[in-house]
Design a protein around this motif. Structure first.
Motif, short mmCIF file in Angstrom:
data_model
loop_
_atom_site.label_atom_id
_atom_site.label_comp_id
_atom_site.label_asym_id
_atom_site.label_seq_id
_atom_site.Cartn_x
_atom_site.Cartn_y
_atom_site.Cartn_z
N SER A 325 -98.67 45.47 25.95
CA SER A 325 -98.12 45.70 24.62
C SER A 325 -97.46 47.07 24.54
O SER A 325 -98.04 48.07 24.97
N SER A 326 -96.24 47.10 24.01
CA SER A 326 -95.51 48.36 23.86
C SER A 326 -94.46 48.13 22.77
O SER A 326 -94.23 46.98 22.37
N PRO A 327 -93.80 49.20 22.30
CA PRO A 327 -92.74 48.99 21.31
C PRO A 327 -91.68 48.01 21.79
O PRO A 327 -91.10 47.26 21.01
N ARG A 328 -91.43 47.98 23.09
CA ARG A 328 -90.45 47.08 23.67
C ARG A 328 -90.87 45.63 23.49
O ARG A 328 -90.05 44.74 23.27
N GLN A 329 -92.17 45.35 23.64
CA GLN A 329 -92.68 43.99 23.54
C GLN A 329 -94.10 44.06 22.97
O GLN A 329 -95.08 44.08 23.72
N PRO A 330 -94.24 44.15 21.64
CA PRO A 330 -95.56 44.43 21.07
C PRO A 330 -96.59 43.30 21.19
O PRO A 330 -97.78 43.54 21.12
N MET A 331 -96.09 42.06 21.37
CA MET A 331 -97.02 40.91 21.43
C MET A 331 -97.92 40.93 20.19
O MET A 331 -97.42 41.03 19.08
N LEU A 332 -99.25 40.90 20.38
CA LEU A 332 -100.14 41.01 19.21
C LEU A 332 -100.84 42.36 19.18
O LEU A 332 -101.93 42.50 18.64
N GLY A 333 -100.17 43.37 19.77
CA GLY A 333 -100.73 44.71 19.70
C GLY A 333 -101.64 45.04 20.87
O GLY A 333 -101.69 44.29 21.85
N PRO A 334 -102.37 46.17 20.79
CA PRO A 334 -103.18 46.65 21.90
C PRO A 334 -104.09 45.57 22.45
O PRO A 334 -104.68 44.79 21.70
N ASP A 367 -80.20 41.18 23.67
CA ASP A 367 -80.57 42.42 22.98
C ASP A 367 -82.00 42.79 23.33
O ASP A 367 -82.80 41.94 23.71
N PRO A 368 -82.35 44.06 23.19
CA PRO A 368 -83.72 44.47 23.50
C PRO A 368 -84.72 43.71 22.63
O PRO A 368 -84.42 43.34 21.50
N THR A 369 -85.85 43.47 23.19
CA THR A 369 -86.92 42.81 22.45
C THR A 369 -87.62 43.84 21.58
O THR A 369 -87.50 45.03 21.83
N PRO A 370 -88.39 43.46 20.58
CA PRO A 370 -88.59 42.08 20.15
C PRO A 370 -87.47 41.61 19.22
O PRO A 370 -87.09 42.31 18.30
N HIS A 371 -86.94 40.44 19.51
CA HIS A 371 -85.91 39.85 18.67
C HIS A 371 -86.56 39.32 17.39
O HIS A 371 -87.74 39.00 17.37
N THR A 372 -85.74 39.18 16.32
CA THR A 372 -86.29 38.74 15.03
C THR A 372 -87.01 37.40 15.12
O THR A 372 -87.98 37.18 14.42
N ARG A 373 -86.57 36.50 16.01
CA ARG A 373 -87.23 35.18 16.07
C ARG A 373 -88.68 35.32 16.54
O ARG A 373 -89.56 34.60 16.08
N LEU A 374 -88.92 36.25 17.45
CA LEU A 374 -90.30 36.48 17.90
C LEU A 374 -91.11 37.21 16.83
O LEU A 374 -92.30 36.90 16.64
N TRP A 375 -90.49 38.15 16.15
CA TRP A 375 -91.19 38.83 15.05
C TRP A 375 -91.72 37.79 14.06
O TRP A 375 -92.86 37.86 13.62
N ARG A 376 -90.85 36.84 13.69
CA ARG A 376 -91.27 35.83 12.71
C ARG A 376 -92.47 35.03 13.21
O ARG A 376 -93.45 34.82 12.50
N LEU A 377 -92.38 34.55 14.44
CA LEU A 377 -93.46 33.72 14.99
C LEU A 377 -94.77 34.51 15.11
O LEU A 377 -95.83 34.04 14.72
N LEU A 378 -94.65 35.73 15.66
CA LEU A 378 -95.88 36.51 15.88
C LEU A 378 -96.47 37.00 14.56
O LEU A 378 -97.70 37.09 14.43
N SER A 379 -95.62 37.28 13.58
CA SER A 379 -96.15 37.66 12.25
C SER A 379 -96.93 36.51 11.65
O SER A 379 -97.97 36.70 11.00
N ALA A 380 -96.44 35.28 11.86
CA ALA A 380 -97.13 34.10 11.32
C ALA A 380 -98.47 33.88 12.03
O ALA A 380 -99.47 33.51 11.39
#
Length: 385
Positions: A325-334, A367-380
């Protein structure tokens, strides 16, 4: 591209557990707004499949996206290779603190005798690109690729820096796996993780499944930071250029069925989303656990974090093979660990929440990750927890 968007079906097929219904809303929103053309997402929670969705269209023909779609995983394949390596660490067949040359003596050439397995597996060996010209067809020649890398001098003193080994990591870690176990990464994947036969995941695809593989399309980078990395890849005499242009790596590279049957374990794994998520369930507490908690903590321990000699746009953070997990690809955090793939694929586990997640798409957005489509899914997913 615009004609495809008009034809996109914006409702998802499949299943969500009631608690995870918001993931369907997010997924359909991605189809509606054109972020996705065709995609699938799967989530396991403590070993139980709670999201299994697919939707949109398969390709430019407008055919609906099929339930049994397979995707070339690009670098999500590295994470699957990481799970195979973790299984060898678990059984004691590989020691991450041993020198690579203990398993693969030829690798010790050209000043590499001291490189440890954990350094090799975290992009620190200084071999991010082939030093000799490599054509696309050469990627299928395992012996040729590993011999090239064994005799190659590193681009930096191993262990002092890291740079993303986009294609070479698969041959490097894969040869350690092969020397230690006598078997290839792809063979071990099927032997250790697909015992009941229904796992739709291969590194080295049997030809009878070729017709299920969904083609991948490139979208162009937007101006700004995405274009910055693209510019570095075009500038000769940079490691970025060498890594992504020998041979040229694009979304189209692995649309060629000739590159589906060989094992290229950094890039050409072929999966469906539910099987990719299921593989990551093997590192979580629950009925599908296949790798011990001690080994899981070993492979997700940070090995490197900071400026990357190859991916020059943002710092990278790696454990042993796995992206962390990093700002580049946060996934679900630490605590999250897994791997993304060129243009938007993502698969990972987050042991703290019991979540294993996989998203596969037929539209690569560079474009660099995280793209908005992943933000939406992971936020859900986060909201459901």
């Amino acid at each position: 591209m615009s004609t495809m968007h008009q034809a996109v079906a914006t409702t998802a097929s499949g299943y969500t557990a009631p608690r995870f219904a918001g993931v369907r809303d997010a997924f359909e929103s991605n189809l509606r707004n054109g972020d996705d053309i065709g995609a699938s997402v799967a989530v396991y929670h403590h070993g139980r499949l709670v999201v299994d969705l697919w939707g949109g269209i398969r390709d430019t023909s407008g055919t609906p996206y099929p339930e049994d779609a397979l995707h070339v995983g690009y670098s999500t394949t590295k994470g699957v290779m990481g799970l195979v390596l973790a299984s060898l660490v678990d059984t004691g067949e590989v020691d991450l603190d041993a020198p690579v040359s203990a398993y693969w003596p030829e690798f010790g050439a050209a000043g590499k005798s001291g490189v440890l397995v954990r350094e090799l597996a975290s992009h620190q060996a200084g071999l991010p690109a082939f030093g000799e010209p490599v054509a696309k067809a050469d990627l299928a020649d395992w012996g040729g690729c590993v011999r090239r890398l064994a005799r190659q001098a590193p681009a930096w003193y191993p262990g002092t820096r890291h740079g993303y080994h986009a294609l070479t990591l698969g041959y490097l870690v894969g040869e350690v796996v092969r020397r230690a176990s006598g078997k290839s990464v792809g063979a071990l994947l099927r032997e250790r993780f697909a015992q009941n036969g229904d796992l739709q995941a291969w590194i080295g695809l049997p030809a009878e499944h070729n017709g299920r593989v969904v083609p991948y399309q490139d979208a162009s980078p937007t101006p700004g930071i995405g274009a910055f990395a693209a510019t570095a890849a075009e500038a000769p005499d940079t490691l970025t250029h060498a890594t992504f242009n020998n041979p040229v790596v694009t979304a189209d590279l692995f649309n060629d069925p000739a590159l589906w049957w060989p094992e290229i374990p950094a890039a050409n794994g072929i999966f469906d989303a539910r099987s990719l998520a299921r593989l990551y369930s093997g590192v979580l507490a629950g009925p599908l656990r296949a790798i011990s908690p001690i080994t899981v903590d070993q492979v997700r321990r940070q090995q490197v974090h900071g400026p990357d000699e190859v991916l020059v746009d943002q710092p990278t953070r790696f454990g042993t093979v796995f992206e962390l997990s990093s700002p580049r690809q946060p996934m679900l955090g630490p605590g999250s660990f897994g791997h993304d793939g060129l243009g938007g694929h993502l698969a990972f586990a987050h042991p703290e929440s019991g979540i294993a997640f996989a998203f596969l798409t037929n539209r690569a957005i560079p474009d660099p990750t995280p793209h908005t489509r992943l933000w939406r899914l992971l936020s859900a997913v986060t909201a459901a927890l």
